[in-house]
Write an enzyme that holds these catalytic residues in place. Structure first.
Site, PDB file in Angstrom:
ATOM      1  N   ARG A   1      52.496  36.124  36.132  1.00 55.85           N
ATOM      2  CA  ARG A   1      53.873  35.927  36.607  1.00 55.85           C
ATOM      3  C   ARG A   1      54.121  34.547  37.218  1.00 55.85           C
ATOM      4  O   ARG A   1      55.255  34.175  37.489  1.00 55.85           O
ATOM      5  CB  ARG A   1      54.240  37.039  37.609  1.00 55.85           C
ATOM      6  CG  ARG A   1      54.568  38.358  36.910  1.00 55.85           C
ATOM      7  CD  ARG A   1      54.722  39.492  37.891  1.00 55.85           C
ATOM      8  NE  ARG A   1      53.435  39.973  38.367  1.00 55.85           N
ATOM      9  CZ  ARG A   1      53.275  40.770  39.429  1.00 55.85           C
ATOM     10  NH1 ARG A   1      54.320  41.155  40.116  1.00 55.85           N
ATOM     11  NH2 ARG A   1      52.074  41.169  39.780  1.00 55.85           N
TER      12      ARG A   1
ATOM     13  N   THR B   1      39.571  45.439  39.605  1.00 54.81           N
ATOM     14  CA  THR B   1      38.900  44.903  40.796  1.00 54.81           C
ATOM     15  C   THR B   1      37.526  45.539  41.007  1.00 54.81           C
ATOM     16  O   THR B   1      36.596  44.866  41.469  1.00 54.81           O
ATOM     17  CB  THR B   1      39.783  45.119  42.032  1.00 54.81           C
ATOM     18  OG1 THR B   1      40.226  46.493  42.043  1.00 54.81           O
ATOM     19  CG2 THR B   1      41.003  44.216  42.025  1.00 54.81           C
TER      20      THR B   1
HETATM   21  C1  UD1 Z   1      44.980  45.200  44.444  1.00 55.05           C
HETATM   22  C2  UD1 Z   1      44.630  46.566  44.994  1.00 55.05           C
HETATM   23  C3  UD1 Z   1      45.822  47.090  45.790  1.00 55.05           C
HETATM   24  C4  UD1 Z   1      46.173  46.136  46.877  1.00 55.05           C
HETATM   25  C5  UD1 Z   1      46.410  44.745  46.309  1.00 55.05           C
HETATM   26  C6  UD1 Z   1      46.565  43.741  47.416  1.00 55.05           C
HETATM   27  C7  UD1 Z   1      43.142  47.540  43.348  1.00 55.05           C
HETATM   28  C8  UD1 Z   1      42.998  48.528  42.254  1.00 55.05           C
HETATM   29  N1  UD1 Z   1      44.334  47.461  43.912  1.00 55.05           N
HETATM   30  O1  UD1 Z   1      46.058  45.396  43.554  1.00 55.05           O
HETATM   31  O2  UD1 Z   1      45.516  48.343  46.346  1.00 55.05           O
HETATM   32  O3  UD1 Z   1      47.306  46.568  47.589  1.00 55.05           O
HETATM   33  O4  UD1 Z   1      45.297  44.320  45.504  1.00 55.05           O
HETATM   34  O5  UD1 Z   1      46.929  42.497  46.892  1.00 55.05           O
HETATM   35  O6  UD1 Z   1      42.177  46.889  43.709  1.00 55.05           O
HETATM   36  N2  UD1 Z   1      40.825  40.431  39.865  1.00 55.05           N
HETATM   37  C9  UD1 Z   1      39.657  40.084  39.244  1.00 55.05           C
HETATM   38  N3  UD1 Z   1      39.270  40.791  38.159  1.00 55.05           N
HETATM   39  C10 UD1 Z   1      39.976  41.835  37.681  1.00 55.05           C
HETATM   40  C11 UD1 Z   1      41.164  42.184  38.346  1.00 55.05           C
HETATM   41  C12 UD1 Z   1      41.563  41.485  39.443  1.00 55.05           C
HETATM   42  O7  UD1 Z   1      38.991  39.144  39.635  1.00 55.05           O
HETATM   43  O8  UD1 Z   1      39.536  42.428  36.700  1.00 55.05           O
HETATM   44  C13 UD1 Z   1      41.239  39.651  41.054  1.00 55.05           C
HETATM   45  C14 UD1 Z   1      42.592  38.987  40.889  1.00 55.05           C
HETATM   46  O9  UD1 Z   1      42.447  37.691  40.363  1.00 55.05           O
HETATM   47  C15 UD1 Z   1      43.097  38.957  42.325  1.00 55.05           C
HETATM   48  C16 UD1 Z   1      42.476  40.196  42.954  1.00 55.05           C
HETATM   49  O10 UD1 Z   1      41.387  40.550  42.122  1.00 55.05           O
HETATM   50  O11 UD1 Z   1      42.646  37.812  43.018  1.00 55.05           O
HETATM   51  C17 UD1 Z   1      43.452  41.353  43.038  1.00 55.05           C
HETATM   52  O12 UD1 Z   1      43.847  41.673  41.735  1.00 55.05           O
HETATM   53  P1  UD1 Z   1      45.323  42.133  41.393  1.00 55.05           P
HETATM   54  O13 UD1 Z   1      45.441  42.361  39.947  1.00 55.05           O
HETATM   55  O14 UD1 Z   1      46.263  41.191  42.018  1.00 55.05           O
HETATM   56  O15 UD1 Z   1      45.326  43.540  42.131  1.00 55.05           O
HETATM   57  P2  UD1 Z   1      46.584  44.367  42.437  1.00 55.05           P
HETATM   58  O16 UD1 Z   1      46.941  45.131  41.259  1.00 55.05           O
HETATM   59  O17 UD1 Z   1      47.607  43.500  43.042  1.00 55.05           O
END
Ligand code: UD1
Ligand code: CA
Length: 480
Positions: A19, A85
């Protein structure tokens, strides 16, 4: 003597951040002097950790290059496909099979978090002897964030993602910040049990809490004192809100430290810049990079300093300065452009519409008006007249010009480098200087002036000029 348990920080930074709609990965977006990830790494550096693992994925090369530059001690771990995550943390722990102690998970896109808050999380985690502790926050608009589901006794039951939540759960205003502390061994075990049976088909790190709680392991919650610290950002509108919050926090800090900010709302100070008490910053200023402003200096209004140091008592008015060193009581501006390698000694002056580059001005030296000063050394008390150009470039190479102490260069001169004006030498206004002018000499390169008598009356009869000349002749008759 018992050794303190080891601490490992895992920073999640593999996501694309779609986004943002940017060619730059989200975690490398800039925010007042550091990238988003840079801010998080600074937190990791501030809390005593034994190692930092950074999970990279989207544009891993670019993020990896950034890491080797700003945090060479951090270890990048590649998550080739972003399956959530939980998957990300699992890959990090797989890369460090010997790891024990406490694992702190930080998010690469939560730049406002302070080390103090992570320390509070760790203190709660350790005091509770918890298997896992989450940093939560109470917010007015929980939106798409994960919700903290507590049982009747107020204990953490599970964390539910907004996309998987019931209407009742969506009404919860306590959210998951995505920042946690875990016991390494229990985390590793729980990660092995994650499923992808959820709305996003991903391995959720958040599910570790329900797994551990279900096993009867103690899980804890630390509520952030300031909810805004846990804000992440997903698009540029959110990023700009974070920037404002960061600006205000930085500015409050400097004002409490004795700096006078006349208009904090238009003052943007990078977290990497420093100011001394009784420095003054007027409205519309940016103080960036490694810039520093000493006591009694006045910056602005409307000035930008990038990697520029300003010594005590100097004034910098409506100026753009990059990589410059501005000495004590020096004056710069208005409308000056100082480029890298500019060094102004005590009481030196750079005035209106003057550009400098690789230029050293000695004590009290002055370039007051409309000049370009490139590749130059100007001695103490020398005066460079209005409109003087230091011609440093012959189309192929750059050369230096040296102007000695107390030399005087008349207005509208061109000093064609390499050339040297000796100490105490003068250059006549309007000269194009190609040869050195020895100390105490006058260098003059102009043609002799000759006045052609009666030329206007002869060549421009009937013009306003001719009439004015005529009137002047009647009022002040020529002498013979
Ligand atoms: C996550 C949390 C959510 C929380 C939110 C806070 C989970 C399932 N959910 O959601 O409860 O309220 O963060 O911001 O964890 N990332 C990776 N690899 C992946 C996926 C994500 O490195 O496969 C990193 C992203 O780059 C980011 C962070 O993890 O820095 C969070 O990922 P994001 O996709 O933003 O999680 P949310 O869905 O927002
Ligand atoms: Ca997020």
């Amino acid at each position: 003597m018992s050794q303190a348990p080891s601490r490992t920080v895992v920073v999640l930074a593999a996501g694309e951040g779609k986004r943002m709609k940017s060619a730059t990965p989200k975690v490398l977006q800039p925010l007042l002097g550091r990238t988003l990830l840079g801010h998080v790494l600074a937190v990791s550096a501030a809390i005593k950790t034994d190692r930092t693992l950074v999970v990279v994925g989207h544009k891993a090369d670019q993020v990896g290059a950034f890491l080797s530059e700003v945090a060479p001690d951090a270890t990048p771990v590649l998550q080739a496909e972003q399956n959530g995550t939980g998957h990300a943390v699992r890959i990090a722990l797989d890369a460090a099979p010997e790891l024990t102690g406490t694992v702190v998970v930080l998010s690469g896109d939560v730049p406002l978090l302070r080390p103090e808050t992570v320390e509070a999380l760790l203190a709660t985690h350790e005091r509770a002897g918890a298997a896992a502790t989450v940093l939560s926050a109470e917010v007015a608009e929980p939106g798409g964030l994960g919700r903290i589901v507590r049982d009747a006794g107020g204990n953490l039951e599970r964390i539910v993602e907004a996309k998987d939540a019931s209407a009742e759960q969506l009404a919860i205003r306590e959210i998951n910040s995505g920042i946690y502390a875990f016991d390494a061994a229990l985390l590793r075990e729980a990660l092995g049990k994650l499923s992808t049976d959820n709305a996003q088909g991903e391995e959720y790190l958040t599910d570790v809490f329900a797994i551990l709680a279900g096993q009867g392991q103690p899980v804890a919650i630390e509520i952030a004192e300031f909810a805004y610290e846990t804000l992440g950002c997903n698009d540029r509108a959110e990023l700009s809100r974070l920037r404002v919050l960061m600006r205000d926090r930085v500015n409050d800090g400097w004002m409490r430290a004795g700096v006078l900010l006349l208009d904090p709302a238009t003052t943007w100070i990078d977290v990497t810049a420093t100011l001394e008490p009784d420095a003054v910053v007027d409205q519309n200023c940016q103080i960036s990079g490694t810039s520093s402003v000493a006591t009694g200096a006045v910056i602005g209004p409307d000035s930008t300093l990038v990697d520029t140091s300003v010594a005590e008592g100097a004034t910098v008015l409506r100026t753009h300065a990059i990589g410059a060193v501005i000495g004590p009581d020096a004056t710069v501006g208005p409308f000056s452009y100082l480029r890298p390698g500019t060094t102004l000694a005590r009481k030196a002056k750079v005035g209106g519409f003057v550009e400098t580059k690789n230029a050293e001005l000695g004590e009290g030296a002055k370039v007051p008006h409309l000049s370009y000063v490139g590749d130059a050394q100007i001695g103490a008390k020398a005066n460079i007249g209005a409109g003087t150009i230091f011609a440093n470039y012959d189309g192929v190479k750059k050369s230096r010009t040296v102007v000695g102490e107390a030399a005087f260069v008349g207005s509208d001169s061109v000093l064609i480098a390499p050339v040297e004006i000796g100490p105490g030498a003068y250059v006549a206004a309007g000269s194009a200087v190609v040869k050195d002018v020895p100390a105490g000499n006058l260098g003059v390169t102009r043609a002799q002036q000759r006045n052609v008598e009666g030329w206007v009356a002869l060549k421009r009869p009937g013009t306003v000029s001719a009439e004015a000349a005529d009137r002047a002749r009647i009022i002040t008759p020529e002498q013979d």
